[in-house]
Design an enzyme around this catalytic site. Structure first.
Site, PDB file in Angstrom:
ATOM      1  N   ASP A 147     -50.117  76.845  86.432  1.00  0.00           N
ATOM      2  CA  ASP A 147     -49.063  76.548  85.461  1.00  0.00           C
ATOM      3  C   ASP A 147     -49.676  76.009  84.164  1.00  0.00           C
ATOM      4  O   ASP A 147     -50.824  75.570  84.131  1.00  0.00           O
ATOM      5  CB  ASP A 147     -48.110  75.519  86.060  1.00  0.00           C
ATOM      6  CG  ASP A 147     -46.704  75.602  85.497  1.00  0.00           C
ATOM      7  OD1 ASP A 147     -46.500  76.335  84.506  1.00  0.00           O
ATOM      8  OD2 ASP A 147     -45.805  74.950  86.052  1.00  0.00           O
TER       9      ASP A 147
ATOM     10  N   GLU B 237     -50.531  76.480  77.661  1.00  0.00           N
ATOM     11  CA  GLU B 237     -50.068  77.092  76.404  1.00  0.00           C
ATOM     12  C   GLU B 237     -50.228  76.158  75.201  1.00  0.00           C
ATOM     13  O   GLU B 237     -50.701  76.590  74.145  1.00  0.00           O
ATOM     14  CB  GLU B 237     -48.587  77.489  76.521  1.00  0.00           C
ATOM     15  CG  GLU B 237     -48.288  78.454  77.646  1.00  0.00           C
ATOM     16  CD  GLU B 237     -47.875  77.749  78.931  1.00  0.00           C
ATOM     17  OE1 GLU B 237     -47.601  78.446  79.921  1.00  0.00           O
ATOM     18  OE2 GLU B 237     -47.809  76.492  78.929  1.00  0.00           O
TER      19      GLU B 237
ATOM     20  N   ASP C  38     -39.819  79.437  82.434  1.00  0.00           N
ATOM     21  CA  ASP C  38     -38.616  78.641  82.678  1.00  0.00           C
ATOM     22  C   ASP C  38     -37.376  79.307  82.094  1.00  0.00           C
ATOM     23  O   ASP C  38     -37.120  79.239  80.886  1.00  0.00           O
ATOM     24  CB  ASP C  38     -38.783  77.245  82.088  1.00  0.00           C
ATOM     25  CG  ASP C  38     -39.924  76.479  82.740  1.00  0.00           C
ATOM     26  OD1 ASP C  38     -40.381  76.908  83.812  1.00  0.00           O
ATOM     27  OD2 ASP C  38     -40.364  75.463  82.173  1.00  0.00           O
TER      28      ASP C  38
END
Length: 768
Positions: free
Chosen positions: A438, A441, A502
């Site tokens: 995860d 970014e 998400d």
């Protein structure tokens, strides 16, 4: 980057110099270099100043043209750079023509005008024009310093703004022609309209959810409905204007003194993606079990071994096949992410727990990220050894954006990579099978890297070295690897699988998730997943069931949410029935899905792909973004409405067959139908063979055992076939079907096991 004020003027703060004249040309055996003046040179006095473009055309891979546009050549070029698999032995053909010069690479070529004439460059495939540049296209843009400072100061967070210390005030821009009726796709995972015409696209990774123009996976590559693609070979920020500034042009620009791009030609979009992935890397073949159902703890829910065991046991009790169980963030203690240590308050015996879960036939995935919270026991270890990104004053970069006081692993430090890999390998030794990588970014640009890399270029590229480190560590420990990754850039397709980030629990978000997935797969990514029923909030039972059908008809399928569990009985009992139905359907389809996974691994052509990839000849298929092909023979159209109504398009060319109901429909038109929760448009392509397997509760089984071969929509005289692969990706069974009148002659080679065969049209099938 928009810098024009209408067509003739530029905005205040920018000066533009266009490539105007082909002043001189130099050619050798494998390249053409053009020196282009920014004005027509009519006398020697005009050579005393002003920019001159140095543009080199060559080819390092068949059916691709490599273009480098340079201004100043003495600028320091700091890394990183994309890893490219160029063919060192390939040599293009260079020819002098009456009209100028031509460089030929396979069937793809670039034609350049004559010395002394106006700037004129065009790209061709097999005699057909792909695109071109010419008057007022290729340019050097100088930004005045006061304007640059004002622009940068307007950024909300100085540590994260898109700025290069090495780029100065110069940008290089290229503009390629947009033909009438041409459509542009790609740029990575973009949740905006699937057709990118009219959009400004920034290749800059952000953690922005699925409902904005930001994206987790930014890729400087696009494909055209005219069967060409463009890859801008810059890991840093690349700005694209797709008919959004000059409406007849696709423009792209980078900060600095040079711009390099590749243009790929092909007979189809699939050909173009095949060429692009030959250059940037083909996807690894995920293990067969990864195609089964994944169930997650969800994010902020409370769970322990008892909770996990209950979920797994309840899925088995309800006969819903489960292949993978995922532990999200809270397998570790709060404030200690990512410390790689199980929370002993919840999991007193993690090794034993993993062993007990795996005894039930379920694989294990755990969540990680590349950040180290200050409270984590390993923070001091990483701090003392220089494993974390540093500020320019030598202190460690820290922020509170995700974990209090967190630092970020510096993967340019070999020792940091080794340490991180050892943590992954330790998890693998405990029995963990897959890693969810995860985040990655929001990587700051106002920092220093161990190896001196340009932090501006590292912002997007960080996702590559993060996922590569984890993938290779897992592969070394297990023999094969499977990630569940969020951040990505060019080349990350080599480390599958990637999921869509998400999303909200709504039909609108379900639609944007599909658009993002289709754009990502158009950008060379072979596999795609998403959070079934949405991540944020909790959807209705209706949405859960519709998204379940969509999720199980994606390459990879995972139930996951934020603050509530996503087990089907928490919605309603029918949700359990729907989950069971589509898990079993996908399980039976595994010989077909696996064959297409192998093809993606070998060719780069994605398993889940937009209609434009396979049906470029059908103009109506070019803009469809509410359906897709799952492999080369199965059309999937998710239902996006509470009333069960679904509109879908069947491309021209024969009879399409619903694989669940047997209904036949003619291609070349739109249809609207209503579906219950166990139905959705699932149509076999005309003249195709789909092999169904003897699914027995796991996606990982022998696909040649108990095969059911179904031949769909064959016209008299037609021939078709397919291949079934073993679990290692090797060809195992070859199938060929030929229709002769009212019969189909079937040849099956490579197996002596019993199988069944039938025609969807009720024709007799004769094994020969």
């Amino acid at each position: 980057m928009k810098i024009s004020d209408g067509y003739w003027l530029s905005k205040t703060g920018y000066n533009i110099h266009w490539a105007v004249q082909i002043y001189d040309v130099e050619a050798d055996n494998d390249s053409i270099t053009v020196y282009a003046a920014s004005q027509f040179i009519s006398n020697r006095g005009m050579t005393l100043g002003g920019p001159v473009f140095t543009v080199r055309f060559t080819s390092t891979l068949e059916n691709s043209i490599k273009v480098r546009i340079g201004h100043f050549s003495g600028v320091k070029n700091s890394g990183p750079a994309f890893t490219l698999y160029e063919d060192k032995d390939f040599r293009p053909e260079v020819k002098k023509r009456r009209s100028g010069w031509e460089l030929i690479s396979g069937k793809t070529s670039v034609k350049i005008g004559k010395k002394g004439k106006e700037w004129d460059v065009s790209y061709w495939y097999d005699g057909s024009l792909l695109t071109k540049s010419g008057w007022r296209t290729t340019s050097i843009i100088e930004e005045e310093q006061w304007h640059r400072r004002a622009r940068e100061s307007a950024e909300a967070d100085e540590r994260f703004f898109a700025r290069s210390d090495n780029g100065g005030n110069t940008h290089i821009r290229e503009m390629l022609n947009l033909a009438v009726g041409e459509y542009i796709y790609g740029f990575g995972e973009k949740f905006s309209a699937f057709v990118k015409n009219g959009q400004s696209v920034e290749v800059w990774n952000n953690d922005g959810g699925t409902c904005t123009e930001q994206s987790y996976k930014s890729v400087p590559f696009f494909v055209s409905s005219r069967n060409y693609g463009v890859f801008v070979n810059h890991p840093e920020k690349v700005s694209f204007e797709v008919g959004s500034e000059t409406v007849s042009k696709t423009a792209f620009s980078v900060q600095g003194e040079h711009l390099e791009y590749f243009i790929f030609g092909g007979a189809s979009i699939a050909d173009v993606i095949e060429r692009y992935t030959a250059l940037t890397g083909r996807p690894a073949l995920p293990p067969p079990w990864s195609f089964g159902l994944w169930l997650s703890t969800s994010f902020t829910t409370d769970y322990d071994e008892e909770t996990v065991s209950f979920f797994i046991d309840e899925m088995k009790k309800r006969e819903i096949p489960l292949d993978v169980f995922h532990f999200d963030c809270f397998w570790m203690k709060e404030f200690e992410w990512c410390g790689f240590e199980w929370d002993e308050r919840k999991f007193s015996d993690p090794e034993g727990m993993i062993e007990r879960i795996k005894a039930k036939g379920v694989r294990i995935c755990v969540w990680i990220n590349p950040y180290i919270g200050q409270r984590s026991p390993v923070f001091r270890h990483c701090l003392d050894r220089g494993y974390l990104l540093k500020n320019k004053d030598g202190s460690v970069f820290q922020c509170d954006m995700w974990q209090p006081g967190m630092g970020i692993i510096d993967f340019t430090n070999p020792e940091a990579c080794k340490w991180f890999a050892e943590k992954i390998q330790h998890l693998a030794e405990m029995g963990v099978d897959a890693i969810k990588t995860d985040f990655g970014e929001r990587i700051p640009t106002d920092v220093c890297y161990y190896d001196g890399s340009d932090p501006y270029k590292m912002h997007n590229y960080y996702a590559y070295i993060y996922n590569k480190t984890v993938f290779e560590a897992l592969e070394a420990a297990k023999g094969s690897a499977c990630l569940f990754a969020r951040a990505a850039t060019a080349g990350c397709q080599q480390f599958p699988v990637h999921w869509g980030g998400d999303c909200f629990s709504s039909y609108e978000s379900m639609g944007e998730t599909l658009r993002g997935g289709l754009s990502l797969c158009m950008s060379g990514f072979g596999f795609f997943s998403h959070d079934i029923s949405g991540f944020e909030a909790t959807g209705t039972p209706d949405l859960y069931k519709r998204w379940t059908a969509f999720g199980l008809m994606s390459t990879h399928s995972r139930y996951h949410g934020n603050s509530s569990y996503r087990v089907p009985w928490h919605f309603d009992e029918e949700s359990c029935d729907v989950a069971r139905h589509f898990v079993e359907l996908k399980g039976r389809l595994m010989p077909y899905i696996w064959a297409n996974a192998v093809k993606a691994h070998l060719t780069g052509v994605p398993v889940m792909r937009a209609m434009a990839v396979d049906f470029g000849y059908d103009r109506s298929a070019l803009i469809v973004d509410t359906q897709y092909m799952l492999g080369d023979s199965l059309l999937v159209a998710p239902v996006f409405s509470e009333d069960g109504e679904c509109g879908f398009y069947l491309p021209a060319g024969g009879i399409w067959t619903d694989i669940q109901t047997g209904e036949e429909l003619s291609g070349g038109g739109w249809y609207t139908k209503n579906y219950d929760y166990f139905g959705m448009p699932l149509y076999a392509k005309p003249c195709s063979v789909i092999v169904y397997g003897d699914f027995r509760g796991t996606a990982d089984y022998d696909y040649t055992d108990g095969m059911k071969i179904v031949i769909y929509g064959m016209e008299d005289g037609a021939e078709t076939g397919t291949t079934v692969y073993d679990r290692n990706g090797n060809p195992a069974v070859k199938i060929k079907a030929v229709r002769q009148g009212g019969s189909i002659l079937l040849t099956v080679e490579g197996t002596d096991r019993p199988f069944t065969a039938e025609s969807s049209q009720g024709l007799s099938v004769l094994c020969v």
